[in-house]
Design a protein around this motif. Structure first.
Motif, PDB file in Angstrom:
ATOM      1  N   UNK A 129      38.749  30.017  33.486  1.00 30.56           N
ATOM      2  CA  UNK A 129      38.769  29.867  34.933  1.00 30.56           C
ATOM      3  C   UNK A 129      38.065  31.025  35.626  1.00 30.56           C
ATOM      4  N   UNK A 130      38.190  32.231  35.092  1.00 27.83           N
ATOM      5  CA  UNK A 130      37.515  33.379  35.691  1.00 27.83           C
ATOM      6  C   UNK A 130      35.999  33.206  35.640  1.00 27.83           C
ATOM      7  N   UNK A 131      35.532  32.527  34.586  1.00 26.63           N
ATOM      8  CA  UNK A 131      34.097  32.258  34.460  1.00 26.63           C
ATOM      9  C   UNK A 131      33.658  31.132  35.383  1.00 26.63           C
ATOM     10  N   UNK A 132      34.510  30.116  35.541  1.00 22.35           N
ATOM     11  CA  UNK A 132      34.116  28.906  36.270  1.00 22.35           C
ATOM     12  C   UNK A 132      34.342  28.984  37.771  1.00 22.35           C
ATOM     13  N   UNK A 133      35.306  29.789  38.235  1.00 18.57           N
ATOM     14  CA  UNK A 133      35.693  29.772  39.646  1.00 18.57           C
ATOM     15  C   UNK A 133      35.737  31.179  40.234  1.00 18.57           C
ATOM     16  N   UNK A 134      35.412  31.270  41.514  1.00 17.89           N
ATOM     17  CA  UNK A 134      35.671  32.478  42.293  1.00 17.89           C
ATOM     18  C   UNK A 134      36.849  32.167  43.190  1.00 17.89           C
ATOM     19  N   UNK A 135      38.057  32.200  42.618  1.00 15.13           N
ATOM     20  CA  UNK A 135      39.250  31.743  43.317  1.00 15.13           C
ATOM     21  C   UNK A 135      40.432  32.632  42.920  1.00 15.13           C
ATOM     22  N   UNK A 136      40.624  33.759  43.617  1.00 15.02           N
ATOM     23  CA  UNK A 136      41.684  34.692  43.218  1.00 15.02           C
ATOM     24  C   UNK A 136      43.087  34.120  43.300  1.00 15.02           C
ATOM     25  N   UNK A 137      43.278  33.064  44.110  1.00 15.53           N
ATOM     26  CA  UNK A 137      44.611  32.475  44.223  1.00 15.53           C
ATOM     27  C   UNK A 137      44.915  31.456  43.127  1.00 15.53           C
TER      28      UNK A 137
END
Length: 369
Positions: free
Chosen positions: A18-26
């Motif tokens: 997910x860290x690779x696929x998204x820029x979504x800290x929440x």
């Protein structure tokens, strides 16, 4: 390649994906509010030399929600059990192999086994999901320049003694920075829940649980501002959630009462029953909230607003109290998608069509992510 539900051993690899696929800290904090999350997370795994070296290369998550359905034959409200799909990802080095499509198929099979009526998701890439059975629905978004604002402050009184208050609790030690209030004696979440359930009773509206209010909603709105409308005795008769981004104030959620004295909030049931059709909204609360929102926007340098609310009279009233008539436009948001699971295709097609009709509701993404 193995497709299965996630295990605790998969979590580090899953979060790395997910860290690779998204820029979504929440994403991870919100995901972790779901106690049954691993059993509803389908992963594609490349086996390693040992179990600890297995690598998650694709994922699909889903969470059950109770949504308002179409009215029954007698006009009575109905509910649907719907699975919200989120956190769909695949690793860059394995894309093009159909892993997301296969993971979606596995997730749908598990939704079916769990008794889901339909499935819901929000996306900017609908073409990824159409081959797997999801189709878009449309909701209105009205935007334009804000009305001119005088010297009134958010604390200024509206008509009938209703006052709008900007809730600004102190920041806490939460791992996610939040301006949304910690629920306390001065603003119990039950007040907002009572207003929400009485105000929203149209198709695709979520029947929120206590867990949603206490854990998920404060996280989802962690970058938002909360305005409440209160009577002189302090009782909450309306609320408005807004986010400010640059020159734009975005309305995320609204609920107002009917102008009558509120009844005591009952203890939340595990599976809330659908609310009756809402009574006419409290105009004093709407006016006070709109004035507070405009004042807050001016303080932060915003000159425009965007309102994503159902086509109901209260939403129209808020829009008229927020936006100048000149330059106002209504566009279509088609990021929502629905898919039948156990219910007939025709019923879900009718539900999708209802979102663009008069006096209909829709689902806020924060209710399922």
């Amino acid at each position: 390649m193995e497709f299965r539900t996630a295990t605790p051993a998969d979590v580090p690899s899953l979060y790395a994906l997910w860290a690779t696929a998204f820029d979504a800290p929440l994403m991870v904090p919100v995901y972790e509010t779901d106690d049954g999350r691993l059993d509803r997370t389908v992963v594609a795994v490349l086996p390693g030399a040992t179990g600890d070296e297995d690598r998650v290369v694709a994922s699909v998550c889903w969470s059950p929600r109770t949504l308002v359905g179409l009215p029954g034959p007698d006009g009575a409200p109905t509910t649907l059990t719907v699975s919200g799909v989120a956190n769909v990802a695949s690793a860059p080095d394995v894309r093009g192999r159909g892993l997301v499509r296969l993971a979606l198929a596995e997730a749908v099979a598990r939704m079916d086994a769990a008794g889901m009526d339909a499935s819901l998701l929000f996306t900017g890439t609908p073409g990824v999901y159409r081959p797997s059975g999801w189709e878009t629905f449309e909701v209105p978004v009205t935007r334009g320049p804000l009305l001119p604002d005088g010297a009134a402050r958010p604390e200024a009184a509206g008509s009938a003694g209703v006052v709008a208050r900007h809730e600004q609790p102190p920041r806490t030690g939460s791992p996610v920075p939040t301006t949304f209030p910690a629920w306390g004696a001065d603003l119990p979440w039950q007040d907002l829940a009572r207003l929400h359930d009485a105000f929203h009773a149209s198709p695709l509206t979520t029947r929120r649980t206590a867990e949603h209010w206490q854990r998920r909603i404060p996280l989802w709105y962690s970058a938002a501002e909360l305005l409440t409308a209160r009577r002189p005795d302090g009782s909450v008769v309306g609320y408005l959630v807004v986010e400010l981004e640059g020159e734009v104030l975005r309305v995320r959620e609204l609920a107002v009462g009917t102008g009558e004295a509120p009844a005591p909030a009952p203890a939340p049931a595990p599976a809330p029953a659908p609310a009756p059709a809402p009574a006419p909204a409290d105009r004093a609360a709407l006016d006070a909230l709109a004035l507070a929102a405009r004042s807050l926007a001016r303080e932060r340098g915003a000159v425009r607003a965007e309102v994503r609310l159902p086509r109901i009279p209260a939403a129209a009233g808020l829009i008229d109290a927020l936006l100048a008539p000149e330059g106002r436009e209504t566009i279509t948001d088609a990021t929502g998608m629905l898919r039948p699971v156990r219910r007939p295709v025709a019923e879900i097609d009718a539900l999708r069509a209802a979102t663009s009709g008069p006096a209909t509701g829709f689902h806020w993404p924060g209710d399922y992510l």
